[in-house]
Design an enzyme around this catalytic site. Structure first.
Site, PDB file in Angstrom:
ATOM      1  N   THR A  94     -50.791 -10.516 124.491  1.00 24.13           N
ATOM      2  CA  THR A  94     -51.178 -10.721 122.902  1.00 24.13           C
ATOM      3  C   THR A  94     -50.131 -11.653 122.483  1.00 24.13           C
ATOM      4  O   THR A  94     -48.894 -11.559 122.684  1.00 24.13           O
ATOM      5  CB  THR A  94     -50.980  -9.378 122.448  1.00 24.13           C
ATOM      6  OG1 THR A  94     -51.963  -8.337 122.834  1.00 24.13           O
ATOM      7  CG2 THR A  94     -51.170  -9.655 120.883  1.00 24.13           C
ATOM      8  N   LYS A 169     -57.705 -10.655 118.272  1.00 22.18           N
ATOM      9  CA  LYS A 169     -56.766  -9.589 118.385  1.00 22.18           C
ATOM     10  C   LYS A 169     -55.935  -9.462 117.215  1.00 22.18           C
ATOM     11  O   LYS A 169     -55.792  -8.534 116.705  1.00 22.18           O
ATOM     12  CB  LYS A 169     -55.958  -9.870 119.753  1.00 22.18           C
ATOM     13  CG  LYS A 169     -54.908  -9.101 120.090  1.00 22.18           C
ATOM     14  CD  LYS A 169     -55.399  -7.681 120.587  1.00 22.18           C
ATOM     15  CE  LYS A 169     -54.088  -6.976 120.799  1.00 22.18           C
ATOM     16  NZ  LYS A 169     -54.498  -5.783 121.294  1.00 22.18           N
ATOM     17  N   LYS A 244     -44.822  -6.344 116.033  1.00 22.91           N
ATOM     18  CA  LYS A 244     -45.074  -7.689 116.785  1.00 22.91           C
ATOM     19  C   LYS A 244     -46.279  -8.288 116.268  1.00 22.91           C
ATOM     20  O   LYS A 244     -46.578  -9.370 115.941  1.00 22.91           O
ATOM     21  CB  LYS A 244     -44.888  -7.396 118.035  1.00 22.91           C
ATOM     22  CG  LYS A 244     -45.234  -8.656 118.937  1.00 22.91           C
ATOM     23  CD  LYS A 244     -45.476  -8.407 120.570  1.00 22.91           C
ATOM     24  CE  LYS A 244     -46.567  -9.290 120.952  1.00 22.91           C
ATOM     25  NZ  LYS A 244     -47.122  -9.112 122.129  1.00 22.91           N
TER      26      LYS A 244
HETATM   27  P1  NAD Z   1     -44.608  -4.505 129.566  1.00 21.77           P
HETATM   28  O1  NAD Z   1     -43.257  -4.931 129.044  1.00 21.77           O
HETATM   29  O2  NAD Z   1     -44.619  -3.180 129.995  1.00 21.77           O
HETATM   30  O3  NAD Z   1     -45.022  -5.647 130.454  1.00 21.77           O
HETATM   31  C1  NAD Z   1     -44.656  -6.898 130.845  1.00 21.77           C
HETATM   32  C2  NAD Z   1     -44.083  -7.246 132.079  1.00 21.77           C
HETATM   33  O4  NAD Z   1     -43.909  -8.628 132.019  1.00 21.77           O
HETATM   34  C3  NAD Z   1     -42.888  -6.476 132.367  1.00 21.77           C
HETATM   35  O5  NAD Z   1     -43.004  -5.650 133.477  1.00 21.77           O
HETATM   36  C4  NAD Z   1     -41.742  -7.608 132.739  1.00 21.77           C
HETATM   37  O6  NAD Z   1     -40.829  -7.551 133.341  1.00 21.77           O
HETATM   38  C5  NAD Z   1     -42.743  -8.840 132.869  1.00 21.77           C
HETATM   39  N1  NAD Z   1     -42.234 -10.196 132.583  1.00 21.77           N
HETATM   40  C6  NAD Z   1     -41.574 -10.651 131.712  1.00 21.77           C
HETATM   41  N2  NAD Z   1     -41.041 -11.641 131.686  1.00 21.77           N
HETATM   42  C7  NAD Z   1     -41.588 -12.339 133.048  1.00 21.77           C
HETATM   43  C8  NAD Z   1     -41.630 -13.382 133.707  1.00 21.77           C
HETATM   44  N3  NAD Z   1     -41.123 -14.466 133.183  1.00 21.77           N
HETATM   45  N4  NAD Z   1     -42.038 -13.275 134.936  1.00 21.77           N
HETATM   46  C9  NAD Z   1     -42.740 -12.203 135.496  1.00 21.77           C
HETATM   47  N5  NAD Z   1     -42.771 -11.224 134.908  1.00 21.77           N
HETATM   48  C10 NAD Z   1     -42.063 -11.232 133.670  1.00 21.77           C
HETATM   49  O7  NAD Z   1     -45.609  -4.656 128.424  1.00 21.77           O
HETATM   50  P2  NAD Z   1     -46.996  -4.280 128.207  1.00 21.77           P
HETATM   51  O8  NAD Z   1     -47.143  -3.122 127.718  1.00 21.77           O
HETATM   52  O9  NAD Z   1     -47.583  -4.356 129.659  1.00 21.77           O
HETATM   53  O10 NAD Z   1     -47.801  -5.379 127.544  1.00 21.77           O
HETATM   54  C11 NAD Z   1     -48.011  -6.683 127.781  1.00 21.77           C
HETATM   55  C12 NAD Z   1     -48.951  -7.371 126.935  1.00 21.77           C
HETATM   56  O11 NAD Z   1     -50.060  -6.739 126.268  1.00 21.77           O
HETATM   57  C13 NAD Z   1     -48.071  -7.536 125.717  1.00 21.77           C
HETATM   58  O12 NAD Z   1     -48.284  -8.941 125.014  1.00 21.77           O
HETATM   59  C14 NAD Z   1     -48.737  -6.611 124.523  1.00 21.77           C
HETATM   60  O13 NAD Z   1     -48.705  -6.828 123.213  1.00 21.77           O
HETATM   61  C15 NAD Z   1     -50.105  -6.462 125.144  1.00 21.77           C
HETATM   62  N6  NAD Z   1     -50.660  -5.353 124.861  1.00 21.77           N
HETATM   63  C16 NAD Z   1     -50.140  -3.989 125.066  1.00 21.77           C
HETATM   64  C17 NAD Z   1     -50.725  -2.868 125.021  1.00 21.77           C
HETATM   65  C18 NAD Z   1     -49.903  -1.315 125.096  1.00 21.77           C
HETATM   66  O14 NAD Z   1     -50.404  -0.353 124.705  1.00 21.77           O
HETATM   67  N7  NAD Z   1     -49.034  -1.308 125.837  1.00 21.77           N
HETATM   68  C19 NAD Z   1     -51.977  -2.631 124.411  1.00 21.77           C
HETATM   69  C20 NAD Z   1     -52.836  -4.052 124.207  1.00 21.77           C
HETATM   70  C21 NAD Z   1     -52.013  -5.028 124.320  1.00 21.77           C
END
Ligand code: NAD
Length: 297
Positions: A94, A169, A244
């Site tokens: 997102t 979104k 966010k």
């Molecule tokens: P998260 O922090 O659990 O996962 C993100 C991952 O990206 C982490 O494991 C981190 O180590 C990795 N990362 C960061 N920088 C990196 C890089 N340079 N190279 C490789 N890996 C890297 O977050 P999440 O909850 O999985 O959310 C991910 C996306 O999905 C976000 O944009 C969030 O807004 C969106 N989202 C989350 C939810 C929810 O309920 N958690 C629901 C819908 C959408």
């Protein structure tokens, strides 16, 4: 079955990559967190040593990263240079519409097919493979991506061209953020009026106040047993992630010129909630902030 390079296997990306494995795809993963890599390797993924290594043999590349700056960084510093010519790239993170469109534009200049495909449905939906995916990009990219998207989600909507998925979104989550506060304010007012919370739920869940924040995610304990209110507001959907998304809505409104006064007020409340004890709590915990800041009558 496709060879998929998957970058960002955190709370959402991990289960999404697992569902791609379950559908029979070969998945190579990269993340900065070894713990998250190990979880998805246990399901059959191959761990790559870098983002470039994860995508170099891939037919399809999927990214699921925290925010726009991570997406821009990973694509410009690794993915565009390491990917095979003409491959399909799907960013499920997102992020802001401006960054999504900028990454699309670079992908197009370099001859890649690209989609923005943010998701809704939370970790539960990611695990179950029932996410809603909102997709922006060309018809050709969408047609090619469909089998991959179908392995991760259930309701897949092609919203339009580059950035249209992020636009959908941001609009959806802006509604959600405002609606949750409307429901929370109504329950706090009901408390003041001496109205039983279950009675308010019984009326409004079938009347014109009905919405997802009330019927699926009720911010008071009791009426919806699965809502985070019943477990002291453990997320669920963390308040800081909601903040966010509200900030993404405000930034989009500023860039493109839209009146979002309700969203601005709601964002201020989430900001105060996150800085005054709500960090790490579910966004529906905003009801406690609303209750605590009631004027003394
Ligand atoms: P998260 O922090 O659990 O996962 C993100 C991952 O990206 C982490 O494991 C981190 O180590 C990795 N990362 C960061 N920088 C990196 C890089 N340079 N190279 C490789 N890996 C890297 O977050 P999440 O909850 O999985 O959310 C991910 C996306 O999905 C976000 O944009 C969030 O807004 C969106 N989202 C989350 C939810 C929810 O309920 N958690 C629901 C819908 C959408």
């Amino acid at each position: 079955m496709a060879k998929i390079g998957f970058i960002g296997v955190g709370n959402m990306g991990g289960p999404m990559a697992s569902n791609l494995l379950k559908a029979g795809h070969a998945v190579t993963v990269f993340d900065l967190s070894q713990w998250h890599l190990d979880q998805v390797a246990a399901k059959g993924a191959v761990i790559a040593a870098s983002a470039a290594d994860a995508v170099k043999d891939a037919d399809v590349i999927v990214t699921m990263l925290p925010a726009g700056k991570h997406v821009k960084d990973v694509y410009t510093s690794s993915v565009f240079d390491a990917a095979k010519p003409g491959v399909l790239m799907i960013d499920c993170s997102t992020i802001d519409v401006d960054t999504a469109r900028a990454v699309h534009a670079t992908a197009a200049e370099r001859g890649f097919l690209m989609l923005d495909a943010p998701v809704s449905g939370g970790v539960g939906g990611a695990v179950a493979g029932t996410l809603t995916l909102m997709v922006g990009g060309s018809d050709a990219a969408f047609a090619q991506a469909k089998p991959v998207l179908e392995a991760m989600g259930k309701n897949i909507v092609h919203c339009g061209g580059a950035g249209a998925g992020q636009a959908a979104k941001v609009c959806n989550n802006m509604m959600l953020g405002i609606q949750m506060q409307a429901v929370a304010e109504a329950f706090v007012l009901a408390e003041k009026l001496g109205l039983d919370k279950q009675k308010l739920f019984d009326v409004s869940s079938t009347a014109s106040g009905q919405c997802w924040s009330l019927t699926s995610y009720c911010p008071v304990p009791g009426p919806v047993p699965t809502s985070p209110a019943n477990r002291d507001y453990a997320p669920g959907f963390a308040a800081e992630l909601m903040l966010k998304d509200m900030d993404l809505a405000l930034a989009a409104a500023k860039s493109f010129g839209a009146n979002v006064e309700m969203a601005a007020a709601a964002a201020d409340n989430y900001r105060r909630y996150v800085s005054e004890g709500g960090k790490g709590k579910d966004f529906s915990g905003i009801i406690n902030q609303i209750r605590d800041t009631a004027p003394k009558g």
